[in-house]
Design a protein around this motif. Structure first.
Motif, PDB file in Angstrom:
ATOM      1  N   LYS A 161       0.836  -1.212   0.000  1.00 50.75           N
ATOM      2  CA  LYS A 161       0.000   0.000   0.000  1.00 50.75           C
ATOM      3  C   LYS A 161       0.869   1.260   0.000  1.00 50.75           C
ATOM      4  O   LYS A 161       0.556   2.240  -0.688  1.00 50.75           O
ATOM      5  CB  LYS A 161      -0.918   0.002   1.224  1.00 50.75           C
ATOM      6  CG  LYS A 161      -2.037  -1.025   1.167  1.00 50.75           C
ATOM      7  CD  LYS A 161      -2.923  -0.912   2.407  1.00 50.75           C
ATOM      8  CE  LYS A 161      -4.057  -1.919   2.379  1.00 50.75           C
ATOM      9  NZ  LYS A 161      -4.903  -1.811   3.592  1.00 50.75           N
ATOM     10  N   ASN A 162       1.950   1.244   0.774  1.00 54.58           N
ATOM     11  CA  ASN A 162       2.851   2.395   0.801  1.00 54.58           C
ATOM     12  C   ASN A 162       3.486   2.626  -0.564  1.00 54.58           C
ATOM     13  O   ASN A 162       3.568   3.764  -1.042  1.00 54.58           O
ATOM     14  CB  ASN A 162       3.958   2.173   1.842  1.00 54.58           C
ATOM     15  CG  ASN A 162       3.450   2.265   3.269  1.00 54.58           C
ATOM     16  OD1 ASN A 162       2.518   3.003   3.560  1.00 54.58           O
ATOM     17  ND2 ASN A 162       4.045   1.502   4.161  1.00 54.58           N
ATOM     18  N   MET A 205      -5.765   3.883   4.701  1.00 52.84           N
ATOM     19  CA  MET A 205      -4.503   4.379   5.262  1.00 52.84           C
ATOM     20  C   MET A 205      -4.630   5.738   5.935  1.00 52.84           C
ATOM     21  O   MET A 205      -3.650   6.278   6.445  1.00 52.84           O
ATOM     22  CB  MET A 205      -3.442   4.469   4.156  1.00 52.84           C
ATOM     23  CG  MET A 205      -3.105   3.144   3.493  1.00 52.84           C
ATOM     24  SD  MET A 205      -2.020   3.349   2.059  1.00 52.84           S
ATOM     25  CE  MET A 205      -0.534   4.006   2.838  1.00 52.84           C
ATOM     26  N   PRO A 336      -0.637  10.517   4.510  1.00 50.79           N
ATOM     27  CA  PRO A 336       0.267   9.408   4.814  1.00 50.79           C
ATOM     28  C   PRO A 336       1.716   9.713   4.444  1.00 50.79           C
ATOM     29  O   PRO A 336       1.981  10.485   3.501  1.00 50.79           O
ATOM     30  CB  PRO A 336      -0.277   8.262   3.941  1.00 50.79           C
ATOM     31  CG  PRO A 336      -1.692   8.637   3.660  1.00 50.79           C
ATOM     32  CD  PRO A 336      -1.700  10.133   3.574  1.00 50.79           C
TER      33      PRO A 336
END
Length: 429
Positions: A161-162, A205, A336
């Protein structure tokens, strides 16, 4: 595109500058507050008032007058190199000793500004170009760390996801830079951050908890943690850190001068250093931190193409407002790390490219200049990757040599003096 923009557009551009520097600005209070075991109330004050002081410090630089202020489109934030020494002082002595040392260092910067400005002659293009290139290159690992999630030691570092949100942010910014037109193109980073955050939100997130937990309003308080205390070794340590910051700021001033096609004079440097000294004194009085000119915003000026001060005035005003209204300030914290990292990578590489552009004016037919650039970049990057190489040296020396930007600037300056002096002697003979 060095022209005035409307207030609406300046506001959006100012917001872009704010988002570009925000994570770096709040990193210092978060790191120091956690190291010194601050409770939630103290941490809230520390972060919010620090943001307020970033805005105030920026205004001190923007309002050029007879005594201080460089008058360039620069943004000021907390000096990240001050984290380790401030933690050490706070743990070994007290929080009040920490703030006393910050005040002493600020007074020192203000007093030596005139003398330090005379080093301008030591910064020809071969030195400034090298320094700006190293500033950009040494920041790139920070961007990659953020893309991975922020904490390289965490189990989830480099999570899919990052990586998706980080690299999609980069792609969005690049797409707007290539196909965007006019004002839309100038806010490519802002759009990348917003869209990247929305994508991250769809992946679960993003949390709005920081906004819900933040208070609505508070004011800066003089000596919030108590009356400053003064101790000589702590003050000397922060003076050394202040010198490191002055060296970095010098490089940033020259980089922006190059962007604006403006010659940076000794008078400009002196007023710029004085503004930073005053900002640092305020930091000590209101129990926040030392402030320095942020290099990451140089890349943003290059990307947006708009290099007037009006957006920076908006950025300063927004920072001060967010510092007084913690709920608004907390909104920015929901972005994020991976999304910020993607934007950072674009901006930091642009800083490096700006340095390379400055090096185009250097005569590389002269092997001496080639050596100055090669050795200095090598040392700067080497120290950035392995700062622990100097761990056996005294702590005071480590403060200098553990910073790749400072090592590169010292190397480039000394080699330039050595080679040029030698060259002059040969000509005379």
């Amino acid at each position: 595109m060095n022209k005035e923009v409307s207030h609406k557009k300046a506001f959006v551009l100012g917001l872009q500058h704010l988002l570009a520097m925000y994570s770096g600005a709040i990193a210092v209070p978060l790191l120091i507050g956690s190291a010194l075991k601050f409770n939630s109330t103290h941490m809230t004050y520390l972060v919010s008032i620090d943001i307020f002081m970033c805005g105030l410090a920026t205004l001190l630089q923007l309002f050029r007058n007879r005594y201080f202020g460089i008058g360039l489109p620069v943004v000021l934030g907390c000096a990240i190199q001050a984290v380790a020494p401030l933690e050490m002082i706070g743990q070994k002595f007290s929080i009040n000793t920490m703030y006393g040392a910050i005040i002493v260092a600020g007074i020192f910067v203000f007093c030596v500004a005139g003398w330090f400005s005379k080093i301008k002659k030591l910064f020809p293009p071969v030195v400034t170009g090298t320094l700006i290139t190293v500033i950009g290159l040494t920041l790139i690992p920070v961007a990659f760390q953020n893309i991975g999630g922020g904490n390289a030691a965490a189990k989830g570092f480099g999570d899919t996801k990052n990586l998706i949100t980080g690299f999609l942010t980069i792609i969005i910014i690049l797409a707007i830079e290539v196909w965007g037109k006019g004002f839309i193109k100038s806010i490519a980073v802002l759009i990348g951050l917003i869209v990247g955050t929305l994508i991250a939100g769809s992946l679960g997130m993003v949390s709005l908890a920081p906004v819900a937990q933040a208070s609505w309003f508070h004011l800066p308080q003089l000596f919030y943690f108590g009356v400053p205390e003064f101790e000589w070794s702590s003050s000397l340590t922060m003076i050394i850190i202040a010198l490191v910051s002055m060296v970095e700021s010098t490089g940033v001033f020259f980089a922006i001068g190059d962007l604006l096609n403006k010659d940076i004079t000794e008078e400009d440097l002196k007023k710029g250093y004085r503004a930073e000294g005053i900002a640092q004194i305020f930091g000590g009085l209101f129990n926040t931190f030392p402030y320095t000119t942020f290099s990451q915003n140089v890349g943003l000026l290059q990307l947006s193409g708009i290099k007037t001060k009006r957006p920076i005035f908006w950025a300063a005003g927004l920072l001060m407002t967010m510092g007084l209204l913690p709920k608004i300030g907390a909104l920015v914290t929901i972005i994020p790390d991976s999304v910020l990292g993607g934007a950072m990578l674009v901006m930091f590489t642009m800083i490096a490219i700006q340095g390379i552009k400055m090096l185009k004016h250097v005569d590389f037919e002269d092997n001496r200049n080639m050596l100055i650039v090669a050795i200095s970049i090598g040392l700067g990057l080497g120290v950035t990757v392995y700062p622990q190489i100097f761990q056996t040296l005294p702590e005071t020396i480590q403060l200098f040599l553990g910073n790749g930007i400072v090592v590169a600037s010292i190397s480039a300056t000394l080699l330039n003096i050595l080679f040029h002096t030698k060259q002059r002697k040969v000509v005379i003979e």
